[in-house]
Write a protein that holds these residues in place. Structure first.
Motif, PDB file in Angstrom:
ATOM      1  N   THR A 166       0.848  -1.195   0.000  1.00 17.59           N
ATOM      2  CA  THR A 166       0.000   0.000   0.000  1.00 17.59           C
ATOM      3  C   THR A 166       0.883   1.244   0.000  1.00 17.59           C
ATOM      4  O   THR A 166       2.110   1.157   0.137  1.00 17.59           O
ATOM      5  CB  THR A 166      -0.887   0.020   1.263  1.00 17.59           C
ATOM      6  N   ASP A 167       0.255   2.416  -0.118  1.00 14.10           N
ATOM      7  CA  ASP A 167       1.010   3.678  -0.136  1.00 14.10           C
ATOM      8  C   ASP A 167       1.809   3.892   1.140  1.00 14.10           C
ATOM      9  O   ASP A 167       2.850   4.542   1.123  1.00 14.10           O
ATOM     10  CB  ASP A 167       0.063   4.867  -0.352  1.00 14.10           C
ATOM     11  N   ASP A 168       1.309   3.327   2.266  1.00 11.61           N
ATOM     12  CA  ASP A 168       2.073   3.496   3.501  1.00 11.61           C
ATOM     13  C   ASP A 168       2.949   2.272   3.825  1.00 11.61           C
ATOM     14  O   ASP A 168       3.384   2.082   4.961  1.00 11.61           O
ATOM     15  CB  ASP A 168       1.148   3.842   4.687  1.00 11.61           C
ATOM     16  N   GLY A 169       3.204   1.441   2.798  1.00  7.65           N
ATOM     17  CA  GLY A 169       4.204   0.384   2.946  1.00  7.65           C
ATOM     18  C   GLY A 169       3.721  -0.928   3.553  1.00  7.65           C
ATOM     19  O   GLY A 169       4.532  -1.799   3.853  1.00  7.65           O
ATOM     20  N   GLN A 170       2.397  -1.088   3.714  1.00  9.53           N
ATOM     21  CA  GLN A 170       1.883  -2.367   4.217  1.00  9.53           C
ATOM     22  C   GLN A 170       1.790  -3.363   3.066  1.00  9.53           C
ATOM     23  O   GLN A 170       1.371  -3.005   1.958  1.00  9.53           O
ATOM     24  CB  GLN A 170       0.495  -2.180   4.846  1.00  9.53           C
ATOM     25  N   VAL A 171       2.152  -4.614   3.341  1.00  6.05           N
ATOM     26  CA  VAL A 171       2.116  -5.635   2.297  1.00  6.05           C
ATOM     27  C   VAL A 171       0.668  -5.914   1.893  1.00  6.05           C
ATOM     28  O   VAL A 171      -0.204  -6.113   2.738  1.00  6.05           O
ATOM     29  CB  VAL A 171       2.781  -6.944   2.787  1.00  6.05           C
ATOM     30  N   VAL A 172       0.413  -5.904   0.587  1.00  4.36           N
ATOM     31  CA  VAL A 172      -0.915  -6.220   0.062  1.00  4.36           C
ATOM     32  C   VAL A 172      -1.066  -7.741   0.010  1.00  4.36           C
ATOM     33  O   VAL A 172      -0.148  -8.449  -0.410  1.00  4.36           O
ATOM     34  CB  VAL A 172      -1.090  -5.620  -1.351  1.00  4.36           C
TER      35      VAL A 172
END
Length: 393
Positions: free
Chosen positions: A292-298
């Motif tokens: 995601t835009d804040d670096g969380q794994v999709v």
């Protein structure tokens, strides 16, 4: 090697070892010792003998005549499905169990998605009498039940990963956690060309036998050792790296890596990392991953448990970025249809992972003289329930 790893463990911008401090001694021990161990004459002799007499190598390179007629080229299948345990995963597991023994480890852990790496690891642990613990996503345990049973029969403890998407990413997280808690006596047999350096390079070297044999066999079949195309499916990417490894410096060979588009690249249910991903850190290395835009794994999605991974190995990320290899994707539907086609044209039931690579033939145009090599990375026994459910057999 032009596309190989540098002294710091990077392929161009990708790779390295982004690890918690607790794992530093393990990774450093591996980094310092693995090259000297695997180049030792005794290691090589034992490894080669096991590949020959236990795994059943060399695996055949088979000219699929009816498939060739359909696509108007010479389609060769590298039959990794005929290896003991049914996939390419055993090549790496044999190498790493011998390495673990020489490092004095008493316990082995592994992660698995489709279960093929778990089965291969459980197999070599049984062979060598070493304790084996395999982490597997709860969802994957349901859809790959025959492989769970195999691992247990082989004496492994199979621990379900119940967090997140309950698939391969989460199993890898659990295995990493275990290793942090048991750094002294445990070796982690990573199943793909992912993770902190030196794993991506080590696994690639053990799998490079695929392309080494292919060159020799192609020479026997055709009089030349380079195909026009080498095609393989990619989740983390070990069978593809094995298939590409000895062709990397021959730029006349077009390398095609086929990822899982799931229900469609932009459907929100996909594992097409190269199309959807951005640069970041996953499981200990800098690579391309879905985030995601804040670096969380999709959360990735694929009908194929072995391709259901949100990243690719760092060497693949490098080959993608510099355009040495072409990264494409195939949907669930396309892969299942390609799997059934191979059954009915050639009498071979492929793993759904491998069927992704076969499916890409539909999107290509060939010259009649083209030699096309596809890594048939695994057999489809483990996927029969998925095929049955889809086609209503």
């Amino acid at each position: 090697m032009k596309y190989g790893v540098n002294e710091q463990g990077y392929y161009g911008d990708f790779g390295g070892a982004y690890i918690p401090e607790m794992l530093y001694p393990n990774i450093e021990e591996l980094r310092q010792q693995y090259r000297s161990i695997i180049s030792d004459a005794d290691f090589k002799a034992e490894y080669d003998l096991l590949l020959k007499d236990y795994v059943g190598r060399p695996s055949p390179l088979y000219l699929a005549k009816r498939l060739s007629e359909r696509y108007g080229a010479n389609i060769y299948l590298k039959r990794e499905d005929l290896n003991h345990t049914g996939s390419h995963k055993i090549n790496n597991a044999v190498g790493q169990i011998l390495l673990a023994q020489r490092l004095g480890k008493k316990r082995v852990i592994a992660e698995t998605g489709a279960g093929q790496h778990g089965v291969a690891t459980a197999t070599v642990c049984a062979l060598k009498g070493i304790e084996c613990v395999v982490y597997m996503g709860e969802i994957d345990m349901e859809r790959q039940a025959p492989n769970v049973a195999r691992m247990k029969m082989l004496g492994a403890t199979v621990i379900p990963a119940t967090s997140g998407s309950k698939t391969l990413k989460d199993a890898t997280n659990e295995a990493m956690r275990d290793w942090i808690n048991n750094p002294e006596d445990t070796h982690y047999i990573i199943g793909s060309v992912v993770g902190p350096y030196p794993y991506p390079e080590m696994v690639a070297q053990f799998q490079s036998i695929i392309s080494r044999e292919t060159k020799q066999q192609l020479l026997e079949h055709t009089g030349k050792d380079l195909p026009e195309y080498a095609i393989a499916c990619v989740g983390g990417g070990s069978n593809a790296m094995g298939m590409f490894y000895n062709f990397l410096d021959d730029e006349s060979v077009q390398l095609i890596a086929v990822e899982a588009a799931g229900k469609g690249v932009n459907s929100g249910f996909s594992a097409a990392t190269s199309a959807l991903g951005r640069e970041g850190v996953l499981h200990g290395s800098r690579t391309i991953l879905m985030q995601t835009d804040d670096g969380q794994v999709v959360e990735p999605y694929s009908i194929s448990a072995g391709l259901d991974y949100p990243g690719i190995g760092p060497q693949h990320a490098h080959l993608h970025k510099i355009k040495r290899a072409k990264y494409v994707s195939i949907t669930d539907e396309e892969s299942l249809n390609a799997g059934l086609l191979l059954c009915q044209l050639e009498g071979i039931i492929p793993a759904i992972e491998s069927a992704h690579a076969l499916a890409y033939l539909e999107k290509m145009q060939f010259e009649p003289t083209d030699n096309v090599v596809i890594c048939l990375s695994g057999r489809g026994d483990k996927d029969l329930s998925t095929y049955i459910k889809h086609f209503g057999f």
